[in-house]
Design an enzyme around this catalytic site. Structure first.
Site, PDB file in Angstrom:
ATOM      1  N   LYS A  92       1.931  -3.968   6.528  1.00 46.00           N
ATOM      2  CA  LYS A  92       2.343  -3.903   5.117  1.00 46.00           C
ATOM      3  C   LYS A  92       3.842  -3.617   5.028  1.00 46.00           C
ATOM      4  O   LYS A  92       4.568  -4.251   4.275  1.00 46.00           O
ATOM      5  CB  LYS A  92       1.554  -2.818   4.378  1.00 46.00           C
ATOM      6  N   TYR A 122      -2.212  -1.553  10.891  1.00 43.46           N
ATOM      7  CA  TYR A 122      -2.441  -2.094   9.546  1.00 43.46           C
ATOM      8  C   TYR A 122      -1.288  -1.702   8.616  1.00 43.46           C
ATOM      9  O   TYR A 122      -0.707  -2.546   7.926  1.00 43.46           O
ATOM     10  CB  TYR A 122      -3.779  -1.581   8.979  1.00 43.46           C
ATOM     11  N   SER A 166       0.837  -1.202   0.000  1.00 41.36           N
ATOM     12  CA  SER A 166       0.000   0.000   0.000  1.00 41.36           C
ATOM     13  C   SER A 166       0.869   1.248   0.000  1.00 41.36           C
ATOM     14  O   SER A 166       2.001   1.240   0.520  1.00 41.36           O
ATOM     15  CB  SER A 166      -0.852  -0.012   1.272  1.00 41.36           C
TER      16      SER A 166
HETATM   17  P1  NAD Z   1     -10.904  -7.427   1.374  1.00 38.56           P
HETATM   18  O1  NAD Z   1     -11.067  -7.449   2.845  1.00 38.56           O
HETATM   19  O2  NAD Z   1     -12.103  -7.167   0.528  1.00 38.56           O
HETATM   20  O3  NAD Z   1     -10.243  -8.803   0.878  1.00 38.56           O
HETATM   21  C1  NAD Z   1      -9.360  -9.545   1.671  1.00 38.56           C
HETATM   22  C2  NAD Z   1      -9.835 -10.989   1.646  1.00 38.56           C
HETATM   23  O4  NAD Z   1      -8.948 -11.780   2.417  1.00 38.56           O
HETATM   24  C3  NAD Z   1     -11.230 -11.164   2.224  1.00 38.56           C
HETATM   25  O5  NAD Z   1     -12.010 -11.929   1.327  1.00 38.56           O
HETATM   26  C4  NAD Z   1     -10.980 -11.918   3.532  1.00 38.56           C
HETATM   27  O6  NAD Z   1     -12.062 -12.763   3.853  1.00 38.56           O
HETATM   28  C5  NAD Z   1      -9.700 -12.661   3.224  1.00 38.56           C
HETATM   29  N1  NAD Z   1      -8.852 -13.004   4.378  1.00 38.56           N
HETATM   30  C6  NAD Z   1      -8.402 -12.176   5.348  1.00 38.56           C
HETATM   31  N2  NAD Z   1      -7.626 -12.866   6.213  1.00 38.56           N
HETATM   32  C7  NAD Z   1      -7.579 -14.137   5.756  1.00 38.56           C
HETATM   33  C8  NAD Z   1      -6.929 -15.318   6.205  1.00 38.56           C
HETATM   34  N3  NAD Z   1      -6.183 -15.327   7.317  1.00 38.56           N
HETATM   35  N4  NAD Z   1      -7.087 -16.455   5.509  1.00 38.56           N
HETATM   36  C9  NAD Z   1      -7.841 -16.474   4.381  1.00 38.56           C
HETATM   37  N5  NAD Z   1      -8.480 -15.391   3.902  1.00 38.56           N
HETATM   38  C10 NAD Z   1      -8.346 -14.240   4.592  1.00 38.56           C
HETATM   39  O7  NAD Z   1      -9.755  -6.378   1.034  1.00 38.56           O
HETATM   40  P2  NAD Z   1      -9.302  -5.773  -0.370  1.00 38.56           P
HETATM   41  O8  NAD Z   1      -9.680  -4.351  -0.397  1.00 38.56           O
HETATM   42  O9  NAD Z   1      -9.728  -6.665  -1.463  1.00 38.56           O
HETATM   43  O10 NAD Z   1      -7.740  -5.832  -0.169  1.00 38.56           O
HETATM   44  C11 NAD Z   1      -6.967  -6.939  -0.594  1.00 38.56           C
HETATM   45  C12 NAD Z   1      -5.544  -6.761  -0.109  1.00 38.56           C
HETATM   46  O11 NAD Z   1      -5.012  -5.546  -0.627  1.00 38.56           O
HETATM   47  C13 NAD Z   1      -5.415  -6.673   1.405  1.00 38.56           C
HETATM   48  O12 NAD Z   1      -4.225  -7.326   1.805  1.00 38.56           O
HETATM   49  C14 NAD Z   1      -5.312  -5.196   1.659  1.00 38.56           C
HETATM   50  O13 NAD Z   1      -4.633  -4.914   2.843  1.00 38.56           O
HETATM   51  C15 NAD Z   1      -4.533  -4.744   0.438  1.00 38.56           C
HETATM   52  N6  NAD Z   1      -4.747  -3.317   0.128  1.00 38.56           N
HETATM   53  C16 NAD Z   1      -6.022  -2.852  -0.022  1.00 38.56           C
HETATM   54  C17 NAD Z   1      -6.236  -1.500  -0.291  1.00 38.56           C
HETATM   55  C18 NAD Z   1      -7.641  -0.962  -0.433  1.00 38.56           C
HETATM   56  O14 NAD Z   1      -7.808   0.244  -0.404  1.00 38.56           O
HETATM   57  N7  NAD Z   1      -8.680  -1.780  -0.607  1.00 38.56           N
HETATM   58  C19 NAD Z   1      -5.148  -0.635  -0.413  1.00 38.56           C
HETATM   59  C20 NAD Z   1      -3.857  -1.159  -0.284  1.00 38.56           C
HETATM   60  C21 NAD Z   1      -3.678  -2.515  -0.013  1.00 38.56           C
HETATM   61  C1  UD1 Z   2      -6.642   4.994   3.937  1.00 34.84           C
HETATM   62  C2  UD1 Z   2      -5.652   4.418   4.918  1.00 34.84           C
HETATM   63  C3  UD1 Z   2      -4.589   3.645   4.178  1.00 34.84           C
HETATM   64  C4  UD1 Z   2      -5.212   2.621   3.238  1.00 34.84           C
HETATM   65  C5  UD1 Z   2      -6.177   3.351   2.301  1.00 34.84           C
HETATM   66  C6  UD1 Z   2      -6.866   2.449   1.331  1.00 34.84           C
HETATM   67  C7  UD1 Z   2      -5.651   6.010   6.795  1.00 34.84           C
HETATM   68  C8  UD1 Z   2      -4.840   6.981   7.564  1.00 34.84           C
HETATM   69  N1  UD1 Z   2      -5.054   5.462   5.718  1.00 34.84           N
HETATM   70  O1  UD1 Z   2      -5.965   5.909   3.127  1.00 34.84           O
HETATM   71  O2  UD1 Z   2      -3.758   2.966   5.115  1.00 34.84           O
HETATM   72  O3  UD1 Z   2      -4.201   1.950   2.494  1.00 34.84           O
HETATM   73  O4  UD1 Z   2      -7.155   4.005   3.092  1.00 34.84           O
HETATM   74  O5  UD1 Z   2      -7.699   1.546   2.001  1.00 34.84           O
HETATM   75  O6  UD1 Z   2      -6.772   5.710   7.110  1.00 34.84           O
HETATM   76  N2  UD1 Z   2     -12.195  11.240   3.678  1.00 34.84           N
HETATM   77  C9  UD1 Z   2     -13.176  12.117   4.048  1.00 34.84           C
HETATM   78  N3  UD1 Z   2     -14.324  11.585   4.586  1.00 34.84           N
HETATM   79  C10 UD1 Z   2     -14.523  10.248   4.765  1.00 34.84           C
HETATM   80  C11 UD1 Z   2     -13.494   9.372   4.368  1.00 34.84           C
HETATM   81  C12 UD1 Z   2     -12.333   9.903   3.842  1.00 34.84           C
HETATM   82  O7  UD1 Z   2     -13.050  13.326   3.905  1.00 34.84           O
HETATM   83  O8  UD1 Z   2     -15.578   9.840   5.267  1.00 34.84           O
HETATM   84  C13 UD1 Z   2     -10.964  11.811   3.052  1.00 34.84           C
HETATM   85  C14 UD1 Z   2      -9.688  11.489   3.806  1.00 34.84           C
HETATM   86  O9  UD1 Z   2      -9.434  12.471   4.783  1.00 34.84           O
HETATM   87  C15 UD1 Z   2      -8.662  11.483   2.651  1.00 34.84           C
HETATM   88  C16 UD1 Z   2      -9.478  10.976   1.453  1.00 34.84           C
HETATM   89  O10 UD1 Z   2     -10.846  11.209   1.784  1.00 34.84           O
HETATM   90  O11 UD1 Z   2      -8.239  12.791   2.374  1.00 34.84           O
HETATM   91  C17 UD1 Z   2      -9.287   9.500   1.179  1.00 34.84           C
HETATM   92  O12 UD1 Z   2      -9.523   8.769   2.385  1.00 34.84           O
HETATM   93  P1  UD1 Z   2      -9.537   7.169   2.440  1.00 34.84           P
HETATM   94  O13 UD1 Z   2     -10.443   6.648   1.390  1.00 34.84           O
HETATM   95  O14 UD1 Z   2      -9.810   6.767   3.847  1.00 34.84           O
HETATM   96  O15 UD1 Z   2      -8.052   6.757   2.008  1.00 34.84           O
HETATM   97  P2  UD1 Z   2      -6.641   7.215   2.622  1.00 34.84           P
HETATM   98  O16 UD1 Z   2      -6.787   8.126   3.769  1.00 34.84           O
HETATM   99  O17 UD1 Z   2      -5.803   7.668   1.484  1.00 34.84           O
END
Ligand code: NAD
Ligand code: UD1
Length: 338
Positions: A153, A149, A124
């Site tokens: 990562k 969290y 991330s």
């Molecule tokens: P998500 O929660 O929708 O998907 C994660 C999946 O992993 C879920 O289906 C959950 O049931 C499964 N899971 C969790 N722990 C497990 C375990 N121990 N064994 C088996 N399955 C397990 O999340 P996502 O948004 O699809 O994210 C996927 C990955 O990308 C995650 O590792 C997340 O941290 C990373 N990531 C997500 C974002 C984002 O904004 N969505 C940003 C950066 C990184």
């Molecule tokens: C957050 C997480 C980051 C994670 C990412 C994607 C934090 C500090 N960081 O990032 O670790 O990888 O999500 O899942 O939480 N905002 C509002 N109102 C809301 C929600 C968000 O104004 O209700 C604003 C936030 O202040 C930010 C932007 O929208 O400026 C994006 O927020 P968000 O979607 O939570 O992502 P990040 O903060 O970038």
């Protein structure tokens, strides 16, 4: 390639599953549904026209992983399995460290014992902390994370780098996602957060559909063009395709490879609200609220490395992201609950 997709029922995993199958890969999904529903996989099957082999298991379960790697000869693992709610990780640090770190330890141990030494890891932009350079390149130094969290990562990146250093026959691809939003164009799958959303787009769509009264905009006094936080939003289908492209780094035996996956464009909170309103013909009531602790002003990347080395770049713009996020929410006001 024969690929193990962990966390494949989740938001990014389900979209990646579709793109992998479309690209001709053989995929097996493992998930324990801690943050997803079986319905997501049924919908993927509807989109691609067939079911995908699935094993319900926790990646921390050594015996289950042993069985999986004994049954299939995987060429590579794409690891999405992990817990991802920032606020929850602050309240439950041990649960987050245990699930995310131990999950990778057990998985990677099974991989090496079975000679599968290629992994793509979901990292991330959070690992950059308050970034030293904007736009962020991959050689920007890592920073201080503001929550457990984020630390999982950052630390897992280090663990995987050390594994690769100890045995250079490993391929470790670290993908640093910026802010994934949007949904598959079918409207069948999308982001389905539990409880009150932390992230911006699900809060916007839930406000638009009437589940939430108004969006709180966290701070309007940042040093950005309109005072609200700027992020690099990326369509989840582009992100999914980034994983297909990243398999190239494995096919070429690159060893350790790190890529930013973003669009390279920064949008403020109010830019996103306006784009969402315009493209969907809706109003999103909002109110300015205090800054959210741990937030930074601006975060967007330079995605040139992924383009140069993987031939990947994002295709969709903010309009498509807003349109597709809304289509999923509108068609599924209660998420995957039928
Ligand atoms: P998500 O929660 O929708 O998907 C994660 C999946 O992993 C879920 O289906 C959950 O049931 C499964 N899971 C969790 N722990 C497990 C375990 N121990 N064994 C088996 N399955 C397990 O999340 P996502 O948004 O699809 O994210 C996927 C990955 O990308 C995650 O590792 C997340 O941290 C990373 N990531 C997500 C974002 C984002 O904004 N969505 C940003 C950066 C990184
Ligand atoms: C957050 C997480 C980051 C994670 C990412 C994607 C934090 C500090 N960081 O990032 O670790 O990888 O999500 O899942 O939480 N905002 C509002 N109102 C809301 C929600 C968000 O104004 O209700 C604003 C936030 O202040 C930010 C932007 O929208 O400026 C994006 O927020 P968000 O979607 O939570 O992502 P990040 O903060 O970038």
């Amino acid at each position: 390639m024969k690929i193990l997709l962990t966390g494949g029922a989740g938001y990014i995993g389900s979209h990646t599953l579709i793109e992998l199958v479309k690209a001709g890969h053989n995929v097996v999904v493992v998930d324990n549904f801690v943050n997803s529903q079986p319905e997501a996989l049924r919908r993927v099957a509807k989109i691609i026209g067939h079911e995908v082999p699935f094993v319900e298991a926790d990646i921390r379960d050594k015996e289950a992983m042993e069985r999986l790697f004994t049954e299939y000869q995987f060429d590579a693992v794409i690891n999405f399995a992990g817990l991802k709610a920032v606020g929850e990780s602050v309240a439950k640090p041990l649960e987050y460290y245990e699930n995310n770190m131990n999950g990778v330890f057990v998985l990677v141990d099974a991989m090496r014992r079975h000679g599968c030494k290629s992994i793509i890891f979901s990292s991330s932009a959070t690992v950059y902390g308050d970034p030293a350079i904007i736009p962020i390149t991959e050689d920007c130094p890592k920073g201080q994370c503001t929550n457990p969290y984020g630390w999982t990562k950052s630390m897992l990146e280090q663990v995987l780098m050390d594994v690769q250093k100890a045995d250079p026959t490993w391929n470790v691809v670290l993908l640093r996602y910026f802010n994934p939003i949007g949904a598959h164009e079918s409207g069948l799958i999308g982001e389905n957060p539990n409880g009150i959303p932390n992230n911006l787009m699900p809060y916007i769509t839930q406000t638009a559909v009437g589940i939430r009264k108004e969006l709180g905009v966290f701070g309007d006094d940042y040093p950005t063009h309109d005072g609200t936080g700027v992020r690099d939003y990326i369509h989840v289908v582009d992100l999914a395709r980034g994983h297909v492209a990243a398999l190239k780094a494995i096919a070429e035996n690159k060893g350790l490879a790190i890529y930013n996956l973003g669009t390279g464009h920064g949008y403020s909170v109010l830019d996103v609200v306006k784009a969402f309103e315009n493209v969907n013909g809706l109003k999103v009531p909002y109110a300015i609220k205090p800054r959210r602790p741990g937030d930074i002003a601006t975060c967007y990347c330079n995605p040139a490395k992924a383009k140069a080395e993987l031939g990947w770049e994002a295709q969709f713009g903010i309009e498509e992201m807003c349109r597709d996020s809304w289509r999923f929410q509108k068609n599924n006001p209660n998420g995957y609950e039928l």
